[in-house]
Design an enzyme around this catalytic site. Structure first.
Site, PDB file in Angstrom:
ATOM      1  N   ASP A  46       7.905 -13.053  31.058  1.00  0.00           N
ATOM      2  CA  ASP A  46       7.627 -11.646  30.808  1.00  0.00           C
ATOM      3  C   ASP A  46       7.216 -11.447  29.344  1.00  0.00           C
ATOM      4  OD1 ASP A  46       7.447  -8.940  31.255  1.00  0.00           O
ATOM      5  OD2 ASP A  46       9.605  -8.558  31.109  1.00  0.00           O
ATOM      6  N   GLN A 100      -0.657  -4.655  23.618  1.00  0.00           N
ATOM      7  CA  GLN A 100       0.657  -4.231  23.131  1.00  0.00           C
ATOM      8  C   GLN A 100       1.350  -5.340  22.339  1.00  0.00           C
ATOM      9  OE1 GLN A 100       2.987  -1.568  25.841  1.00  0.00           O
ATOM     10  NE2 GLN A 100       1.437  -2.143  27.356  1.00  0.00           N
ATOM     11  N   ARG A 117       3.121   5.973  25.142  1.00  0.00           N
ATOM     12  CA  ARG A 117       4.508   6.301  25.526  1.00  0.00           C
ATOM     13  C   ARG A 117       4.563   7.674  26.183  1.00  0.00           C
ATOM     14  NH1 ARG A 117       5.655   2.013  26.475  1.00  0.00           N
ATOM     15  NH2 ARG A 117       3.468   1.639  25.964  1.00  0.00           N
TER      16      ARG A 117
END
Length: 759
Positions: free
Chosen positions: A225, A256, A614
């Site tokens: 992950d 990210q 977000r």
């Protein structure tokens, strides 16, 4: 078909069921990454793969636990229990305990946390008789950690000219020797630190091929992950373990990747195709979190980065509101603007406090927003950190302020008498405390007693105590003559606090310096405001103000319905209905030190992308036209990142960008946009003419206010625009009451307040 597949879209389903060979799952923000990884493992187990032959690596224990529970709900908890699932450190610690004899460690080796490591480094520095002010434990540990994550052992470190030259420049030329002794002490004590868990696993697999082959054979399937956050050490272990079966699936999002300062290598995910030719690529491009406008705005941001894996992220949610851009006159007004907006939005749209998050680039920025929220009586929490006034360096400086006002303040005295270190140890303090208790006097009275030697304190220590007493007396003598800011600046300098913090070269050390600077900025703003209002502006009044703010820090921690304040790095993986990305200015975001290379700038842009994504419903970006820097009100330029966003997705006032920042037409369609090309101009700004360290001072000129009357519109350099409510008094103490649009009502003494008359 199994139930767990029914809720997946086509791309997610393909990533779950196509399990043979190497796979790269690029998961855009809000695209269901965790669900795919979870169900892929569940699918393997449902297909008959033995759970102990599956290795799944995560970055947090929380993620591992949640995934294991979800997998168990599909295939049964008894099956999921045998999975090798956990953080990199927990899984490799498990392997090392099994194989510890090969490396000469006991299977029961203990694991040091960072504080244990710092304590050991501190003792080594002391034994080596090095300069303890230069060799700060945090800075030394940071260098050692970076070396370990690059698989650089002490012997190699000593031969590495890049590292040793850097150490010499930082006045720490003996780090290689400290590193060697640190490793030796850990080995002798049967101890590993967190970085050793990775380093020693690499050494184990390198030096004992049979052990490596054993684990290569055991794990038929490997899942990783957040692959974009892996460092070089983690990357090599994963690569070795996957060599035999090559059934490796990594999940992540290059857009990210924001943790290079921790050693993360974005190249690991960008170069996956080179490591595993013939790999399968799955792109999870549907964002289930955010509105279409927010997703499209974020796409146009990240499209400016060259180093990325192209994807077309989209949303099927409502179009939603444009991303709003707010300009504030100053950082103080920015705090008012955001707080007022939260208050109004919560009332009008019936939202809870927990639906709001304020995201900033650096921890020091929290102060302005904490104070604005408190003045509006809105509850908040600092996520992943301390409230500004609870941070150690702030409490240290406030203790000096308290001592200046009241030398008999016992707790303040105990906090600062040996900070920065001045050779006054625990034994001396115990004698002083005992003497104070016996005589029923304050510690300060014992210190100023000319017969202090009678309690068993030697001449050398007496001199050190006398120097401390003289220092506090010097500060106290200036209490009435200097403003709060002038005296605070003197205390910061003369106490040695700033010099001590500058000796810590770690990232955390820089953050502490930023916090002290921000406190001084706050004191400067307090001083000027009080002078304008015709009220006392000395250190006593400032501490009283702080006490009234900090007495609210005792809120119940279990009360989760609060506005969240956090750094953008801490916000990764979280989501909120309303997000405010604040301080989006050149020199702050992007940070000045990140504009020196395209690689660093691209990481800052990824960080901005993370911040915007977000938001679920409302995203707001704010910048201040001015903010205090080193005690001076300085001009701030809006960030280039605002100009990166396609204008059709923004609610912005072009008049906020004037002069060099005037909008220029551009019709470029952002990558991944589902809308038609915009005919609105993209804001094009000039960002390169100044750095954060050379921002020009504000040259705000007020008007002649002799004819000021009620009803006039005025502008203030910190509070913005407002309307005069009343003018009263006689020269030179004429006061004006002004209702500012965002800062509320203020009563200002005109001889200090610089007001520009607008109407």
């Amino acid at each position: 078909m199994q139930d767990y597949l029914e809720g997946l879209n086509e791309a997610q389903r393909s990533a779950v069921v196509e399990t043979d060979g190497p796979s790269l799952v690029i998961a855009g923000a809000g695209s269901g990454k965790t669900r795919v990884l979870t169900y892929r493992i569940a699918h393997l187990l449902a297909e008959g793969v033995k759970s102990y032959r599956v290795l799944a690596l995560t970055f947090t224990n929380k993620a591992a636990k949640e995934m294991k529970e979800r997998i168990g709900s599909v295939v049964g908890q008894h099956i999921a229990a045998s999975l090798w699932m956990g953080t990199f450190h927990s899984i490799f610690a498990r392997i090392l305990r099994h194989e510890s004899k090969h490396l000469g460690y006991p299977s029961s080796f203990t694991i040091y946390d960072s504080q244990d490591s710092k304590n050991l480094i501190k003792s080594i520095v002391k034994k080596m008789k090095l300069n303890e002010k230069a060799y700060k434990p945090g800075a030394v540990l940071s260098r050692i950690s970076a070396a370990k994550n690059d698989l650089v052992t002490p012997v190699v470190y000593a031969r590495d000219p890049h590292r040793t030259t850097h150490d010499k420049a930082s006045q720490m030329p003996m780090i290689y020797e400290v590193y060697a002794r640190y490793m030796k002490e850990c080995y002798k004590s049967g101890v590993m630190d967190f970085d050793d868990l990775l380093l020693n696993t690499n050494i184990l697999f390198r030096d004992f091929p049979d052990v490596m082959q054993k684990y290569q054979s055991q794990f038929d399937f490997i899942m990783v992950d957040e692959y974009q956050d892996t460092n070089y050490s983690q990357y090599l272990i994963i690569k070795k373990l996957a060599e035999k079966h090559k059934n490796i699936c990594v999940v992540g999002d290059d857009a990210q990747s924001i943790y290079s300062f921790r050693g993360a290598k974005i190249e690991n995910i960008l170069n996956f195709r080179n490591d595993y030719p013939g790999y399968k690529l799955f792109k999870l491009e549907q964002n289930y979190r955010s509105s279409q406008n927010i997703v499209n705005a974020a796409n146009s941001i990240i499209a400016k980065n060259k180093g990325q894996i192209q994807k077309n992220v989209f949303s099927a949610n409502d179009v939603g509101k444009p991303v709003r851009v707010l300009k504030a006159y100053s950082d103080v007004e920015e705090g008012f603007l955001i707080t007022n907006d939260i208050f109004e939005k919560r009332m009008k749209e019936h939202m809870e406090y927990k639906d709001f998050a304020i995201l900033y680039r650096t921890n020091a920025q929290s102060r302005v927003f904490e104070e604005a929220l408190r003045k509006k009586n809105l509850p908040y929490k600092i996520y992943g950190g301390l409230s500004f006034y609870q941070r150690k360096e702030i409490k240290d400086l406030l203790a000096y302020f308290r001592m200046t006002i009241n030398p008999s303040d016992q707790e303040a005295l105990k906090r600062v008498i040996n900070y920065p270190a001045r050779g006054i140890g625990k034994t001396t303090m115990d004698k002083i405390i005992t003497a104070a208790d016996s005589a029923d006097q304050s510690l300060w009275n014992i210190l100023i007693n000319p017969n202090i030697g009678q309690i068993g304190i030697n001449a050398g220590t007496q001199k050190k105590l006398a120097n401390f007493v003289a220092l506090i007396a010097q500060f106290k003598a200036q209490l009435e003559n200097l403003s709060a800011y002038e005296l605070a600046a003197e205390i910061v300098s003369a106490s040695g606090i700033m010099k001590d913090l500058h000796n810590d070269k770690s990232i955390e050390g820089q953050g502490r310096i930023d916090n002290i600077d921000e406190l001084l900025n706050g004191i400067k703003e307090f001083t000027e405001s009080k002078q304008e209002e015709g009220e006392p502006a000395n250190l006593v009044n400032f501490l009283e103000d702080v006490a009234l703010l900090t007495d609210q820090d005792g809120d119940k921690e279990d009360d989760i319905n609060k506005v969240t304040l956090m750094t953008i790095h801490s916000a990764k993986g979280l989501e909120f209905k309303n997000v405010y990305v604040v301080g989006v200015e050149e020199g702050l975001f992007p940070a000045t030190q990140s504009t020196d290379s395209e690689k660093n700038l691209e990481e800052e842009r990824r960080l901005f992308y993370v911040a915007v994504t977000r938001a679920e419903i409302n995203a707001t970006i704010s910048f201040a036209r001015s903010r205090y820097k080193y005690g001076e009100l300085t001009y701030s330029k809006p960030s280039r990142f605002i100009g990166d966003i396609d204008q059709e997705y923004l609610d912005i006032n072009p008049e906020d960008f004037v002069g060099n920042d005037r909008p220029q037409p551009s019709f470029r369609k952002p990558l991944g946009s589902q809308a038609s090309p915009s005919l609105k101009p993209r804001i094009k700004m000039n960002y390169t003419s100044e750095s954060a360290s050379s921002k020009p001072k504000i040259n705000f000129k007020g008007s002649n206010t002799n004819e000021l009357q009620a009803g006039m519109r005025v502008e203030h350099e910190r509070f913005g625009q407002g309307e005069v409510v009343n003018v009263e008094g006689v020269a030179p103490n004429v006061k004006a009451t002004v209702q500012f649009t965002n800062a509320g009502q203020k009563q200002l003494l005109l001889k200090f307040a610089k007001l520009k008359i607008l109407t």
